[in-house]
Motif scaffolding. Structure first.
Motif, mmCIF file in Angstrom:
data_model
loop_
_atom_site.group_PDB
_atom_site.id
_atom_site.type_symbol
_atom_site.label_atom_id
_atom_site.label_comp_id
_atom_site.label_asym_id
_atom_site.label_seq_id
_atom_site.Cartn_x
_atom_site.Cartn_y
_atom_site.Cartn_z
ATOM 1 N N GLY A 150 1.010 -1.102 -0.168
ATOM 2 C CA GLY A 150 -0.089 0.079 0.190
ATOM 3 C C GLY A 150 0.806 1.031 0.417
ATOM 4 N N ALA A 198 4.899 -5.986 -0.650
ATOM 5 C CA ALA A 198 3.813 -6.494 -2.139
ATOM 6 C C ALA A 198 3.697 -5.040 -2.838
ATOM 7 N N GLY A 230 0.718 -2.846 -5.325
ATOM 8 C CA GLY A 230 -1.066 -3.402 -5.897
ATOM 9 C C GLY A 230 -1.487 -1.965 -6.041
HETATM 10 P P1 ADP Z 1 -4.710 5.380 -3.700
HETATM 11 O O1 ADP Z 1 -3.813 5.246 -3.660
HETATM 12 O O2 ADP Z 1 -4.721 6.194 -5.269
HETATM 13 O O3 ADP Z 1 -6.411 4.945 -3.436
HETATM 14 P P2 ADP Z 1 -4.051 3.465 -4.033
HETATM 15 O O4 ADP Z 1 -4.622 2.224 -3.004
HETATM 16 O O5 ADP Z 1 -5.162 1.729 -4.819
HETATM 17 O O6 ADP Z 1 -4.290 3.657 -4.767
HETATM 18 O O7 ADP Z 1 -2.584 2.876 -3.728
HETATM 19 C C1 ADP Z 1 -2.083 2.520 -5.435
HETATM 20 C C2 ADP Z 1 -1.079 2.967 -4.948
HETATM 21 O O8 ADP Z 1 -0.144 2.548 -3.855
HETATM 22 C C3 ADP Z 1 0.754 2.333 -6.272
HETATM 23 O O9 ADP Z 1 0.658 2.808 -7.024
HETATM 24 C C4 ADP Z 1 1.611 2.544 -5.209
HETATM 25 O O10 ADP Z 1 2.378 4.436 -5.758
HETATM 26 C C5 ADP Z 1 1.351 3.055 -3.236
HETATM 27 N N1 ADP Z 1 1.955 1.590 -3.698
HETATM 28 C C6 ADP Z 1 1.102 0.582 -3.726
HETATM 29 N N2 ADP Z 1 2.252 -0.894 -3.054
HETATM 30 C C7 ADP Z 1 3.207 0.150 -2.704
HETATM 31 C C8 ADP Z 1 4.799 -0.234 -2.113
HETATM 32 N N3 ADP Z 1 4.930 -1.536 -1.226
HETATM 33 N N4 ADP Z 1 5.391 0.316 -1.477
HETATM 34 C C9 ADP Z 1 5.324 1.457 -2.363
HETATM 35 N N5 ADP Z 1 4.005 2.340 -2.497
HETATM 36 C C10 ADP Z 1 3.249 1.523 -2.583
#
Ligand code: ADP
Length: 542
Positions: A304, A326, A328
């Motif tokens: 996340g 991980a 995603g």
């Molecule tokens: P949002 O924060 O826009 O709601 P998401 O919850 O779908 O979106 O988060 C996606 C983004 O979170 C990814 O594009 C990335 O930038 C970041 N992210 C997710 N997992 C990781 C991780 N393990 N390390 C770094 N960044 C992460």
């Protein structure tokens, strides 16, 4: 020539049917918003989901209708996962941490017909009920005894009453596996939120991938406590993977602080958990302060946002809890990569092993990825070249719900907005989100690296690195720090801590100490807010 195999659609209801038949005795344990612990089996989950599916018909929910939820991780939310999707409607999990205006906007955009919500969210629903346009029925997920005597929510229905009035036989319908099953909106840190509309097929394929040994390794022998919320990207698919494999599920409800989580881990024999780094910080602080240990927890999946190596070190070296990093996105269902070590890497120890674990990991089968430069030219997989990550696969969106944002794919690939490297072993490492990148004299500085170093300092509880305007270099890194309770550290000492750990010119120009760093609805640092806040910050020497 076609193969001669059965054409059976991949449907969410088949997971529940399987869980009931093969793991009917397995437990689902929930810490309820009411405070007590509720316990039942997959068998009861299946039978109550059928009652709920009948109730949805009575409420007039039709094939394809969106059904909203505002709920914590718990068994009633799980029943909705299966009853709504299983009957051909679309489960729309709303994020209750959003501002009421955003909740209204999203519910209207999704055209939700019914809204199910936990007791905790009664004030929120009272604030939005008269404003949402399409919701015909509001259902409070509790029993008769806990229904409010007075509320402004019109015709408020009681969840347990609805179920009690229904028989527990219901034939899950069969339909095209490409039918929509659930809907989740991105946080919308820029612009309006956009919906990712998952299908039964994408959900089932994603569930197989989640359960794989080098992904989340879910099996009948695991006891899983998903801290990651069921209102955000389906709790990373764990409620589905548990039914597919027969793993015991433990739901924490709204009690996500270190003390409550640790008690539940111990009481229920939890073996694995999953969540964003900010949650684990609270847990580690509690365990450290009270000299506790984990007697059954063996591993945790962290994603996340980037997991600081200092956090991995604490879990692994002090508590013998293995951390798996991980990556995603909402648009990717969400699983894209998992940092599962290859045999040659397992021989590594100490800092070398941590350096690999800090990477976001290898693509799970089903996700294809590449990095490209500004012109869209593919960059080498050498662990050095950094570019935007593009992905494709059967559980990645083709377009947003209702076509918002128009054409999103680039030559069939989904642009993630993450800037990263991929090494020769296929391990991807994010240096930044493209909108968070710090551009100093035309060169990129990776804010995640800078944050990871700060987080390794014993006096730092939390750190975020953002671009601050600079007259000569355009932007320079500014480190925003929350100190650990009672700890002291100076600006000078913190900057000195970077010596020898990164190129000199990457060292932040300044440090500001704050009481708290703003977190968004999914527990991530809101860098856009920080950037606004420090827009006029004068860097030393600037
Ligand atoms: P949002 O924060 O826009 O709601 P998401 O919850 O779908 O979106 O988060 C996606 C983004 O979170 C990814 O594009 C990335 O930038 C970041 N992210 C997710 N997992 C990781 C991780 N393990 N390390 C770094 N960044 C992460």
């Amino acid at each position: 020539m076609n193969g001669s195999m059965m054409q059976q659609p991949l449907l969410v209801s088949s997971l529940l049917r399987h869980a009931e038949r093969h793991h009917g005795e397995q437990e689902v344990v929930s810490r309820r918003v009411e405070g007590d612990v509720h316990r039942y089996t997959f068998g009861e989950l299946a039978s109550r989901s059928r009652q709920l599916a009948n109730a949805l018909r009575v409420l007039g929910v039709e094939f394809g209708d969106r059904v909203g939820t505002l709920a914590w991780n718990g068994y009633r939310h799980m029943e909705l996962y299966y009853a709504v999707s299983g009957s051909g409607a679309v489960l729309h999990t709303l994020n209750p941490r959003l501002h009421p205006d955003q909740v209204v906007w999203i519910a209207d955009h999704a055209e939700d017909q019914v809204l199910f919500f936990d007791l905790t969210f009664l004030p929120l629903v009272e604030a939005v009920a008269s404003r949402v346009k399409t919701i015909k029925a509001f259902v409070l997920m509790t029993d008769r005894a806990r229904m409010p005597a007075k509320t402004s929510v019109p015709n408020l229905l009681c969840y347990e009453d609805l179920l009690a009035a229904q028989p527990d036989h219901f034939d899950w319908p069969s339909f095209d596996e490409n039918t929509a099953s659930s809907l989740c909106y991105t946080s919308g840190t820029t612009g309006n939120p956009k919906g990712a509309l998952y299908s039964h097929r994408s959900t089932l394929l994603h569930t197989y991938a989640v359960a794989l040994p080098d992904a989340m390794n879910v099996s009948a022998r695991e006891v899983i406590l998903p801290v990651v919320p069921m209102f955000h990207v389906n709790a990373w698919g764990l409620p589905y993977a548990a039914c597919m494999t027969g793993a015991k599920l433990v739901f924490p409800g709204p009690f996500l602080d270190g003390k409550n989580l640790h008690e539940l881990f111990e009481a229920e024999g939890v073996t694995m958990s999953a969540g964003v780094p900010t949650v684990w910080q609270g847990l580690l602080a509690h365990v450290e302060a009270n000299n506790l240990k984990f007697s059954t927890m063996r591993r945790t999946i962290i994603g996340g946002s980037a997991c600081p190596p200092a956090m991995m070190r604490a879990f692994q070296d002090r508590y013998d809890v293995q951390v798996t990093h991980a990556w995603g996105m909402t648009e990717i269902s969400p699983l894209g990569t998992v940092c599962a070590l290859k045999p040659k890497q397992q021989k590594l120890d100490g800092e070398q092993r941590l350096a690999i674990q800090a990477k976001q990991g290898r693509a799970v089968f089903g996700v294809d990825m590449k990095i490209v430069d500004d012109e869209g030219k593919e960059l080498p997989r050498d662990g050095k070249a950094a570019g935007e990550l593009l992905v494709r696969g059967p559980w990645i969106i083709e377009k947003y719900f209702k076509g918002e944002g128009g054409q999103v794919l680039v030559d069939g690939w989904f642009p993630t907005g993450d800037v990263c490297t991929i090494d020769a072993d296929g391990f991807m490492q994010i240096t930044d989100r493209s909108k968070d990148v710090i551009k100093s004299g035309g060169e990129w500085i990776g804010s995640i690296d800078l944050e990871n170093i700060a987080m390794a300092h014993p006096s730092v509880a939390m750190a975020a690195c953002i671009a601050a305007p600079h007259p000569k270099w355009d932007e320079r890194p500014l480190l925003v720090v929350v100190k650990k309770a009672g700890a002291e550290v100076s600006r000078h000492d913190l900057l000195k801590f970077y010596d020898g750990k990164i190129a000199k010119w990457w060292t932040p120009d300044d440090v500001v100490f704050v009481d708290a760093i703003p977190l968004g609805a999914t527990g991530k640092v809101q860098k856009n807010k920080l950037r606004d806040q420090y827009r006029d910050h004068k860097l030393p020497g600037a």
